[in-house]
Scaffold this active site. Structure first.
Site, PDB file in Angstrom:
ATOM      1  N   HIS A 127      41.217 -22.868 -17.482  1.00 56.44           N
ATOM      2  CA  HIS A 127      42.026 -23.212 -18.650  1.00 56.44           C
ATOM      3  C   HIS A 127      41.901 -24.674 -19.048  1.00 56.44           C
ATOM      4  CE1 HIS A 127      45.219 -24.453 -15.680  1.00 56.44           C
ATOM      5  NE2 HIS A 127      45.500 -25.320 -16.629  1.00 56.44           N
ATOM      6  N   ASP A 147      40.966 -18.316 -12.811  1.00 56.86           N
ATOM      7  CA  ASP A 147      41.197 -19.649 -13.362  1.00 56.86           C
ATOM      8  C   ASP A 147      40.329 -20.710 -12.682  1.00 56.86           C
ATOM      9  OD1 ASP A 147      42.299 -21.365 -15.194  1.00 56.86           O
ATOM     10  OD2 ASP A 147      44.041 -21.861 -13.962  1.00 56.86           O
ATOM     11  N   SER A 176      45.846 -29.980 -13.466  1.00 57.64           N
ATOM     12  CA  SER A 176      45.064 -28.751 -13.508  1.00 57.64           C
ATOM     13  C   SER A 176      43.653 -28.970 -13.000  1.00 57.64           C
ATOM     14  CB  SER A 176      44.969 -28.236 -14.946  1.00 57.64           C
ATOM     15  OG  SER A 176      46.226 -28.095 -15.530  1.00 57.64           O
TER      16      SER A 176
END
Length: 410
Positions: A142, A175, A254
């Site tokens: 993402h 992910d 992230s």
């Protein structure tokens, strides 16, 4: 968050977009075994509660660069009071960490990157880390999914000149994405053995929250094998049997590593639980001590597949489940409109004797509460694993079958 549609196979592969370029080409999936029952928690995206068997979590989205953060580079936060002995001693440590958080920080920071998406980070900032000397880095899917064909992806390692990166491959199901830069002399971090990760052990998150690169926070592993569902669309939704931590991770973390004190990666930071807007706390919060990371074994397997082939896969049993079913367990659909079969003809479930309308009650002794949890549990295994499933037929008879999982591309 958008739930999977009833027509989508619970374990089937996502169809690749037509004409996908290498930068955005989707990948398939790997696995890791989930060992403990789930706990119903989660306050996410202004929605109270979870989906019965899984935590609903928000992506720790890349944060757009801004004057308030862009000039704050090299901001490092350490917690010397939390220094303690390493929880594990890897046979071949990737760095000479000394078992303290400050020592670990010095050892790993050169391998953890700030990742900028778009011109000057206009599309977001995230984190990543080196996994091979010859220029390969791991981050979250993402983090880079918003980059168009002509949008630059820039990797900045501490003390180094920025390097433009290419996307080797990306996997929305877990992910995980892999980037490559033109370097042959990077210092990689190694993945830990996921089975050696202990609840209560000290872990350290390294990354660039809010664009503040080289930031270090510490905490513990607060749970393992936590079923987590995160993502805004069906195509980008991940189903992860995650490591839960109270180490502070925020937007921009992230794709950064969650490390043990020996310097090995125990997980890839991916999602956080957040206080709902409906609770009257204003907007979304940052870290509330509930962060989730993709486990090392799963991330390592996916990254290796992406590096070697540009794609990855996840294990499937070959059924469509009924997402309208509200009882305990996950019910195989009785019928499907069109040409699809609820149980794929000749697939693993069909060969094991699973039939339309059967309710899957447990997998290897783990009770299944709903379809979301079944997805997480199945994707935590590896292709080729055999699982024991307890079923209840439409006639109310209980039976047990053995299903050998195959790859989503088979």
């Amino acid at each position: 968050m958008t739930e999977p549609t009833p027509e989508r196979p619970v374990d089937g592969p996502a169809a690749p977009p037509a004409g996908a370029a290498p930068r955005s080409a989707p990948a398939r999936r790997p696995a890791r075994r989930s060992l403990v029952p789930v706990v119903l928690v989660a306050l996410v995206s202004g929605v109270l509660g979870g989906l019965g068997g899984a935590v609903l979590a928000d992506r720790i989205e890349p944060t757009p660069s801004s004057p308030s953060t862009a000039d704050q580079g090299q901001g490092q936060v350490e917690d010397p009071s939390a220094d303690d002995a390493a929880q594990s001693s890897p046979a071949a440590p990737p760095v000479q960490a000394d078992g303290t958080i400050s020592g670990l920080s010095r050892a790993v920071l050169p391998s953890v990157a700030l990742i900028s998406i778009g011109q000057d980070g206009s599309l977001g900032l995230g984190s990543g880390f080196v996994v091979r000397r010859d220029g390969y880095l791991v981050t979250n899917h993402h983090v880079i999914e918003g980059a168009g064909q002509d949008d630059p992806i820039v990797v900045e390692l501490p003390g180094e000149e920025p390097l433009e990166a290419e996307v080797v491959g990306s996997d929305p199901a877990y992910d995980i994405a892999v980037l490559r830069v033109e370097r042959e002399d990077l210092t990689p971090l190694a993945f830990a053995d996921s089975d050696d990760v202990l609840v209560g052990q000290t872990v350290v998150a390294v990354g660039a929250p809010l664009g503040l690169d080289s930031t270090v926070t510490s905490g513990i592993v607060s749970a393992k094998d936590r079923p987590v569902v995160a993502g805004e669309t069906q195509e980008s939704t991940s189903y992860i049997s995650a490591i839960q931590t109270d180490a502070a991770i925020n937007p921009g973390n992230s794709g950064g590593p969650l490390l043990d004190l020996s310097g090995r990666v125990v997980g890839v930071n991916s999602a956080i639980a957040q206080v709902p807007q409906a609770a009257g706390f204003g907007g979304r919060s940052g870290s509330i001590g509930l962060g989730f990371a993709v486990p090392a074994e799963q991330a390592d397997r996916t990254a290796t597949q992406l590096i070697e082939t540009g794609t990855s896969e996840y294990p499937v049993m070959g059924v469509l489940v009924d997402l309208t079913y509200t009882g305990d367990g996950a019910r195989v659909r009785r019928e499907v409109a069109g040409e699809e079969d609820p149980v794929v003809d000749g697939g693993p479930a069909d060969r094991a004797g699973v039939r339309p309308g059967d309710v899957i009650l447990s997998v290897d002794g783990m009770p299944i509460r709903d379809s979301q949890q079944l997805i997480v549990v199945l994707r935590s295994y590896a292709v080729g694993d055999t699982v024991e499933m307890e079923l209840r037929t439409a006639a109310g008879e209980d039976r047990t079958v053995s299903v050998t999982l195959v790859g989503s591309g088979d």
